[in-house]
Design a protein around this motif. Sequence first.
Motif, PDB file in Angstrom:
ATOM      1  N   SER A   6       0.846  -1.190   0.000  1.00  0.00           N
ATOM      2  CA  SER A   6       0.000   0.000   0.000  1.00  0.00           C
ATOM      3  C   SER A   6       0.880   1.238   0.000  1.00  0.00           C
ATOM      4  N   VAL A   7       0.349   2.296  -0.598  1.00  0.00           N
ATOM      5  CA  VAL A   7       1.006   3.594  -0.481  1.00  0.00           C
ATOM      6  C   VAL A   7       0.525   4.172   0.841  1.00  0.00           C
ATOM      7  N   VAL A   8       1.417   4.265   1.814  1.00  0.00           N
ATOM      8  CA  VAL A   8       0.997   4.577   3.171  1.00  0.00           C
ATOM      9  C   VAL A   8       1.178   6.050   3.527  1.00  0.00           C
ATOM     10  N   THR A   9       1.918   6.766   2.718  1.00  0.00           N
ATOM     11  CA  THR A   9       2.051   8.201   2.961  1.00  0.00           C
ATOM     12  C   THR A   9       2.529   8.848   1.676  1.00  0.00           C
ATOM     13  N   GLY A  10       2.401  10.170   1.594  1.00  0.00           N
ATOM     14  CA  GLY A  10       2.798  10.828   0.350  1.00  0.00           C
ATOM     15  C   GLY A  10       2.947  12.311   0.518  1.00  0.00           C
ATOM     16  N   ASP A  11       3.252  12.976  -0.617  1.00  0.00           N
ATOM     17  CA  ASP A  11       3.438  14.418  -0.590  1.00  0.00           C
ATOM     18  C   ASP A  11       3.170  14.940  -1.987  1.00  0.00           C
ATOM     19  N   THR A  12       2.665  16.159  -2.090  1.00  0.00           N
ATOM     20  CA  THR A  12       2.540  16.786  -3.416  1.00  0.00           C
ATOM     21  C   THR A  12       3.106  18.190  -3.366  1.00  0.00           C
ATOM     22  N   LYS A  13       3.713  18.597  -4.478  1.00  0.00           N
ATOM     23  CA  LYS A  13       4.179  19.968  -4.659  1.00  0.00           C
ATOM     24  C   LYS A  13       3.786  20.373  -6.068  1.00  0.00           C
ATOM     25  N   VAL A  14       3.453  21.647  -6.222  1.00  0.00           N
ATOM     26  CA  VAL A  14       3.159  22.163  -7.561  1.00  0.00           C
ATOM     27  C   VAL A  14       4.219  23.198  -7.907  1.00  0.00           C
ATOM     28  N   VAL A  15       4.748  23.119  -9.109  1.00  0.00           N
ATOM     29  CA  VAL A  15       5.741  24.108  -9.534  1.00  0.00           C
ATOM     30  C   VAL A  15       5.176  24.863 -10.740  1.00  0.00           C
ATOM     31  N   PRO A  16       5.642  26.124 -10.977  1.00  0.00           N
ATOM     32  CA  PRO A  16       5.108  26.919 -12.086  1.00  0.00           C
ATOM     33  C   PRO A  16       5.325  26.230 -13.431  1.00  0.00           C
ATOM     34  N   ARG A  17       4.451  26.541 -14.364  1.00  0.00           N
ATOM     35  CA  ARG A  17       4.533  25.986 -15.706  1.00  0.00           C
ATOM     36  C   ARG A  17       5.964  26.119 -16.247  1.00  0.00           C
ATOM     37  N   GLY A  18       6.462  25.061 -16.835  1.00  0.00           N
ATOM     38  CA  GLY A  18       7.796  25.107 -17.430  1.00  0.00           C
ATOM     39  C   GLY A  18       8.907  24.713 -16.456  1.00  0.00           C
ATOM     40  N   LYS A  19       8.584  24.616 -15.166  1.00  0.00           N
ATOM     41  CA  LYS A  19       9.630  24.275 -14.195  1.00  0.00           C
ATOM     42  C   LYS A  19       9.716  22.763 -13.954  1.00  0.00           C
TER      43      LYS A  19
END
Lengths: 396, 391
Positions: B177-190
Amino acid sequence: MKFADEFRDADIARALSQRIAGEAGDKHWKIMEVCGGHTHTIFKYGIEDLLPSNVELVHGPGCPVCVIPMGRLDDGIALAKRPEVIFTCFGDLMRVPGSDGSLLDAKAAGADVRMVYSPLDALKIARDNPDKKVVFYAIGFETTAPSTALTLLRAKAENLRNLFVFCNHVNIIPPMKAILDSPDLQLDGFLGPGHVSTVVGIRPYEFVTRTYNKPVVVVGFEPLDILQGVHMVIQQILQGRCEVENQYTRVVHDEGNPKALDVLGRVFQLRTQFEWRGLGFISQSGLELREEFDEWNAEKMFTVPGVRVADPKACQCGEVLKGVLKPWECKVFGTACTPETPIGTCMVSSEGACAAYYNFGRYSRARERERAMGANGNGNGNGAVKELKPIEVKAG
Amino acid sequence: MTDTDVTSESPPPEVPVAGSGAAIRAAAARIADPEQRVLERIEEMRKRKPRMRDDAITMSHGAGGKSSHTLITALFADVLSNPVLDQLGDQAVLPIPGVDNLGLAVTTDSFVVSPLFFPGGDIGELAINGTVNDLAVGGATPVGIAAAFILEEGLDVELLRKVVVSLRAAADRAGVSVVTGDTKVVPRGKADKLFITTTGVGIVELPQRSAMARVRAGDVVLVSGALGDHGATVMLARGDVDLEAESLRSDTMPLHGLTKALFDEDIDVHFMRDATRGGVATVLNEIAQGAGVAISMNEDSLPIHDVVRGVAEILGIEALYIANEGKLVAIVAEGDAERALQVMRSRPEGAEAAIIGTVLPEPEGMVFIETVFGGTRVVDMLQGDPLPRIC
Ligand code: SF4
């Protein structure tokens, strides 16, 4: 997809190899394969293992990437660094170091450098990016020159104004002549380039037999082609003949390909001289675009540094290319000149004579020792380096 | 050649006893032989720790060949050095306090493949299988996975959902199972649409059965199936090459079932590694250098699909260097080789498994191949080719 497996048959190879060993006798033979494609086949299939140790293949000047002098490469990198340029080239050029980094380094620093598999890909990139200037860095012998020529003809027909060719196309005959002219030449004969000959035919090599009295056999790119070519050179000499022979008749016609020659003639003309890495300036050895293509000629439409970077003094590539020196006899071999930091042309591509020896010399040395011990009858054959399998000659 | 004569006149260099006349004569021959001296000098230079000479990271630092190796050893491992990291294994094994016969295996891997979807798989499936396999080859049973996502501004949400659904399905197949995670968003093109990093944790029996130090001369080399399918598929899917091959699909799949079967059958596995970036050639070079042995392969026995052979031939690369995402190299004791092959072939992941070579005592650190043509060729580490992003 079909493969030419019949040209890779190990049984026929062993039979041929034994015949060569028998006929070669005690003489030390040095045969040059001119073309980089042959060198590739020789390494890929381990052909040197199938030759007796007194038949030596000298790897010639036919690797298109390796012969580009550093100054020309610097010019290309300078073009690549221009913000308005998309720079396109074949992948194997990208790693070659210029005087200040390689194309890969330029790419890392922000240049738009793209690997293409054919100049037509560059044409497509130019169409898709009308606001950019697309430079194709053309390299290669008569083999690749026709496709550059066709691309230019098409660009002109379409009136595509944002494609530019930086032309480094070269001819194979002049460097052969330069090598033959050297007073310390030690070659017995040549394996002529197969693909180039599909374009130029076999007549251009006649001067080698006539003026220099060395046999030439034009051979194909399958491993058996090469073994057979070696055999044919040896036979010519043993029989007192000296001719241009065509082993690659399934592809090469004696007259070459008139259509391709016509296209070449329409787009290119000979330069008065062109510099070769390791061999220096050779007259009439390079191609440039004809005036009609000035608007597509990167050399005319951009200013490039055009600075000549002399081959380092210590570089002895010329001697290695002529078969006079072995790679390890060069003073800078393995110290200043390594595959990571090549000084001379023979170290640039992994198929260059020096790079090959740098990487595999220890192994071939061990193998040689094994062979020599086998001959003395005291080899213990512990299998660390396997001996050649016994050779059986099949009838027919 | 004269230098051959020097060696053939002197006794074979393998046998001299220290201090005997033979040893002295052999040493003298070596000193008198300039070629040998040059070769020895190269050898010494090669054994030195690589230095990071480049001023900037280039694509070749990510290609899995010599430059990647230099980056890892001369920069990361140098600065971060500690006894666990220094082993540079596929997975780190940490002690569990109070438990002697079990360890905690940890591994992490980033996925930046382009395109995100390709025949036979997608980035989500790769992200699970890659990490599961890094645990499995060390003999570890995966217990949980952490996943981090870097998203580019503008990314289509439906597309992201498809990737995550596929990632979930892959995790289910692998029994984790995927038991933990993280998300980040970066500006277009990065960033290019979507990058995923997964970290896997597993439990491994100690002492580890699959360990590079256990590789020895006489062992047999197996691969679990046909080589190069994944890399060839992605290269074509990128559209850089004007080729189409309908039968070509990525081989991405979890290998934990296969490795478990080998252990359950009590096969004396000495070492396993999954042959991803840099292909089987790179893995074998790592083993030859790491274990101080030579490896000899037989070209005839390499399982390579015709279509991959064709693509490789046209692109001028070798299938041996092309990435796989569901193939492992196994080094097993000679006596168990045939049985290992049977176990592999009895499972779908290993249906095309083959014995491809043997481990030899020398020349140390070298991998070579007996060609179909009857010659021999050295198979070196990949020398920084600017290959596209394929995993
Ligand atoms: S060692 Fe370097 S400089 Fe010397 S011949 Fe070889 S490539 Fe040229």
